[in-house]
Write a protein that holds these residues in place. Structure first.
Motif, PDB file in Angstrom:
ATOM      1  N   LEU A  40      -0.059  -3.972  -1.702  1.00 10.34           N
ATOM      2  CA  LEU A  40      -0.253  -5.255  -1.012  1.00 10.34           C
ATOM      3  C   LEU A  40       0.716  -6.313  -1.522  1.00 10.34           C
ATOM      4  N   PHE A  41       0.879  -6.369  -2.866  1.00 11.30           N
ATOM      5  CA  PHE A  41       1.825  -7.330  -3.438  1.00 11.30           C
ATOM      6  C   PHE A  41       3.218  -7.110  -2.838  1.00 11.30           C
ATOM      7  N   MET A  62      -1.638  -7.271   8.582  1.00  9.80           N
ATOM      8  CA  MET A  62      -3.066  -7.031   8.794  1.00  9.80           C
ATOM      9  C   MET A  62      -3.594  -6.081   7.727  1.00  9.80           C
ATOM     10  N   VAL A  63      -4.646  -6.525   7.044  1.00  5.23           N
ATOM     11  CA  VAL A  63      -5.273  -5.708   6.008  1.00  5.23           C
ATOM     12  C   VAL A  63      -6.513  -5.046   6.620  1.00  5.23           C
ATOM     13  N   ASP A  72     -12.043   2.974   2.160  1.00  5.47           N
ATOM     14  CA  ASP A  72     -10.596   2.937   2.382  1.00  5.47           C
ATOM     15  C   ASP A  72     -10.162   1.524   2.748  1.00  5.47           C
ATOM     16  N   ASN A  73      -8.869   1.277   2.608  1.00  2.83           N
ATOM     17  CA  ASN A  73      -8.303   0.076   3.195  1.00  2.83           C
ATOM     18  C   ASN A  73      -6.852   0.383   3.525  1.00  2.83           C
ATOM     19  N   GLY A  74      -6.141  -0.611   4.007  1.00  4.38           N
ATOM     20  CA  GLY A  74      -4.771  -0.344   4.405  1.00  4.38           C
ATOM     21  C   GLY A  74      -4.096  -1.634   4.801  1.00  4.38           C
ATOM     22  N   VAL A  75      -2.817  -1.501   5.148  1.00  6.73           N
ATOM     23  CA  VAL A  75      -2.082  -2.705   5.538  1.00  6.73           C
ATOM     24  C   VAL A  75      -0.969  -2.313   6.497  1.00  6.73           C
ATOM     25  N   LYS A  76      -0.814  -3.127   7.529  1.00  6.41           N
ATOM     26  CA  LYS A  76       0.302  -2.872   8.442  1.00  6.41           C
ATOM     27  C   LYS A  76       1.018  -4.171   8.779  1.00  6.41           C
ATOM     28  N   LEU A  77       2.295  -4.050   9.087  1.00 10.76           N
ATOM     29  CA  LEU A  77       3.108  -5.223   9.403  1.00 10.76           C
ATOM     30  C   LEU A  77       3.271  -5.359  10.905  1.00 10.76           C
ATOM     31  N   ALA A 129      -4.227 -11.541   7.988  1.00  8.62           N
ATOM     32  CA  ALA A 129      -5.673 -11.526   8.218  1.00  8.62           C
ATOM     33  C   ALA A 129      -6.220 -10.231   7.649  1.00  8.62           C
ATOM     34  N   ARG A 130      -7.545 -10.136   7.606  1.00 10.60           N
ATOM     35  CA  ARG A 130      -8.174  -8.899   7.132  1.00 10.60           C
ATOM     36  C   ARG A 130      -9.427  -8.624   7.938  1.00 10.60           C
TER      37      ARG A 130
END
Ligand code: G16
Length: 545
Positions: A40-41, A62-63, A72-77, A129-130
């Motif tokens: 995330l950083f 978006m988290v 689980d989690n994740g992140v996309k641009l 956002a998350r």
């Protein structure tokens, strides 16, 4: 130059776990939440560089881990027009996430700045956002550290759906231009959708109540607010809206549950009356599945393919009635998961293209049509109106009242549909518009074509990367020889079709099978899964506990 000192200081607070390899996959980074801090950083820093590269345009982050389990989690641009990150940058994201030390990370950043010719003097803006996952808040603060480390401007859009974040990105970047997408706020989103919806159904009867299974996720509070804007134009009943109950998210509910089990979420038993329409959202509200119970209480699923069929027929008809059919060509995009019966139904009416799984592939293919309709069978999809088509809709002068009404409907659909990405709530309103215009019940919609019985199963494998496909994922090239074995098996089933592909979001290989009856499609799926297991089965080494 890069603000190396501040990046170093903050990066040291977000060390990369050793022995882990991250990958920016179908929908960004996605894995168990507790190993994602460094990712995330670094995504914060990367998003800022992407913004600088694009002359200070706002980039979205978006988290979420969408339909995945709660842990689980994740992140996309999100790129400036509200679309998924350009594919070439996925490689940069993967490289940055895997730098082991802060020094290596800074080295990778310097390489990226040089090879991509990024002008560091440009401004950088990021909106993020998350979803409602309990791990989200901590991950957002890691992201914020990344944004701060490189000196970018961050805007926190709070807890919201993936499609709202995509909307915001596009609205911010088009503000004050001819292509303005709407007010850059959640309120702007609700107003845009609800205004268009009310116009589209103004001459129709108020529909009966629709039950929404919110998957106990972020779709619940957003749908709750949508209700305020819709007023009595569409009665909605929210179920599975417990966003603070631990473990509830996507658990035996939601769009993915419905699609994979082909069952009513147990929590809706007794809540959905025979004949009533119901739908399920997924964990970040970008997927939509419809369903109903018949008078014998039998469950019927109306998936992304059925939505594509319903919506295409309606749009094709409007284009024709408006007199624009020589200027506006409508087409559909599907994946190999599309039910064979839906592909047959659609191909008899309009051009259909098959592409690999993943919204980004469908989206790009849909852009080649004047109006491109794309839906994955899992309920992820939207409709794209090309800019020249939008211009035609604005300038066209109809010559009859019928043409004028159809034209007005097309203009309103262009407002109603979130064209940045699949949006469960916008798609739901679209479905409701078509059902209201056609005066269709769920059963009537369902009867457009009859699904071929099918089955989807997952096989846990040691390394999903050893499975490689071609021809829009319909044929295996690796492991060598496996496709031939599958072909031999498929030949023995009447109406048989099966394919195997690695998931981009889970450590599994997916197997899809179709046949002329249910028992046969199940058997085929399990036998193909057996072949896959024999070849590549085992515990995934890459997935941390
Ligand atoms: C994501 C992608 C979808 C894809 C799905 C499953 O959805 O955005 O396009 O269909 O994953 O992908 P796979 O079969 O590769 O695991 P979501 O809703 O999870 O973001």
């Amino acid at each position: 130059a890069l603000p190396v000192d501040s990046i170093r200081a903050l990066s040291d607070l977000h060390p990369k776990p050793s022995n882990l390899k991250f990958q920016y996959g179908t929908a960004g980074f996605r894995t168990v939440a507790h190993v994602l801090d460094s990712v995330l950083f670094r995504v914060g820093v990367l998003a800022a560089l992407r913004s600088k590269k694009l002359d200070g345009k706002t980039i979205g982050v978006m988290v979420t881990a969408s339909h995945n389990p709660e842990q689980d989690n994740g992140v996309k641009l999100v790129d400036p027009r509200g679309e998924m990150l350009e594919a070439s940058w996925e490689i940069h994201a993967t490289a940055l996430s895997n730098a082991q030390t802060t020094d290596e990370f800074i080295g990778e950043l310097e390489k990226l700045v040089q090879t991509s010719k990024i002008d560091l003097s440009k401004p950088a803006r990021v909106v993020y956002a998350r979803d409602t996952r309990p791990s989200g808040a901590a991950l957002v603060s890691s992201l914020e550290d990344g944004i701060k480390a490189i000196g970018a401007e961050g805007r926190n859009a709070g807890v919201t759906t993936t499609p709202v974040l995509h909307y915001l990105v596009r609205a911010i970047n088009t503000k004050g231009t001819k292509e303005s997408y709407g007010e850059d706020s959640e309120e702007g989103y609700f107003l845009k959708l609800s205004t268009a919806f009310k116009k589209l159904v103004s001459t129709r009867q108020t529909p009966s109540a629709l039950v929404i299974d919110c998957a106990n996720g972020v779709g619940a509070p957003i749908a709750e607010r949508l209700i305020e804007y819709l007023g009595n134009s569409l009665p909605l009943v929210l179920e599975n809206a417990s966003i603070t109950t631990p473990g509830a998210l996507n658990n035996s509910c939601g769009a993915d549950y419905v699609k994979t089990t082909q069952k009513l979420p147990p929590s809706l038993a007794g809540r959905l009356q025979p004949g009533q329409r119901g739908c399920s959202l997924d964990g970040d509200a970008d997927r939509l599945m419809y369903f109903y119970l018949d008078e014998r209480n039998q469950f019927h699923m109306l998936d992304g393919d059925k939505i594509a069929a319903l919506v295409s027929a309606f749009i094709v008809e409007l284009v024709k009635t408006s007199g624009l059919d020589s200027q506006i060509k409508v087409g559909v995009v599907q994946t190999a998961y599309a039910n064979g019966a839906s592909t047959k139904y659609l191909s008899e009416r309009l051009p259909v293209k098959c592409v690999p799984t993943g919204v980004k592939h469908l989206h790009h293919a849909a852009e080649h049509y004047n109006i491109g309709i794309y839906f994955e069978a899992n309920g992820h999809g939207t409709v794209l109106f090309s800019q020249p088509t939008q211009d035609v809709l604005q300038s066209y002068e109809p010559s009859t009242p019928a043409q004028s009404t159809a034209l007005e409907h097309l203009r309103n659909l262009n407002q109603l549909i979130n064209q940045t990405v699949g949006d469960a709530l916008s798609d739901m309103l679209l479905v409701e518009v078509v059902l209201a215009h056609k005066a269709y019940s769920g059963a009537e919609w369902d009867s457009l074509y009859v699904d071929l019985p099918n089955r989807l199963v997952k096989v846990v494998v040691a390394d999903r990367n050893q499975v490689k496909t071609e021809d829009a994922e319909r044929r295996l090239v690796s492991p060598v020889g496996l496709q031939e074995k599958i072909n031999d098996l498929v030949r023995r089933y009447d109406g048989g079709r099966s394919f195997v592909r690695p998931s981009g979001t889970e450590d599994v290989v997916r197997v899809y099978a179709e046949a002329s009856n249910k028992a046969q499609s199940d058997e085929l799926a399990f036998r193909v899964a057996g072949l896959v297991y024999d070849e590549c089965g085992g515990n995934p080494a890459s997935r941390p506990k």
